[in-house]
Design a protein around this motif. Structure first.
Motif: not given
Length: 138
Positions: A73-85, A112-125
């Motif tokens: 849950v913590s290492k697979i499911l939550l990061p996948i959910t955060a990435f997709l969100t 905010y749009r830049f961070l959520i579109s680019w930085l957040a997915p890369i960081a979560v990945f």
């Protein structure tokens, strides 16, 4: 108790739609499956302490049932959910809706749009990658 019921509702609603079953039988079935998973987790702390669900994966080779579920849950499911969100909010959601929900405007909204579109997915990945394969860190 009410929080547990509300968490169960999403799964029950999905299962009812997916399998075309009634609410009562679906709620009892889903609740029973969750109860059995809970029993397995409890037993993994004593009677089933030697059971290794994902023993073939070095990350989980020394984990009992409880720890395996926790790590999945913590290492697979939550990061996948955060990435997709982040992908959904950054790339698919209506900009006006996102602006209304966040209350941001102007330059702050653009940031905010830049961070959520680019930085957040890369960081979560990266977090997920290094969490699943810690050997990559050296």
């Amino acid at each position: 108790m009410t929080s547990s019921i509300s968490l169960l509702e999403a799964v029950v609603a999905w299962a009812m739609k997916r399998f075309g079953s009634g609410r009562a039988i679906t709620a009892w079935t889903v609740g029973g499956l969750i109860f059995l998973i809970g029993v397995a987790c409890a037993l993994s702390l004593n009677v089933w302490s030697d059971v290794r669900l994902l023993g073939f994966w070095s990350l989980f080779e020394d984990k009992n049932i409880f720890d395996t579920i926790d790590d999945v849950v913590s290492k697979i499911l939550l990061p996948i959910t955060a990435f997709l969100t982040a992908i959904f909010i950054g790339w698919r959601a209506d900009k006006k809706l996102v602006a209304a929900e966040t209350g941001l405007e102007g330059g702050i909204f653009v940031l905010y749009r830049f961070l959520i579109s680019w930085l957040a997915p890369i960081a979560v990945f990266c977090i997920a990658l290094f969490g699943l394969f810690p050997v990559l860190l050296g």
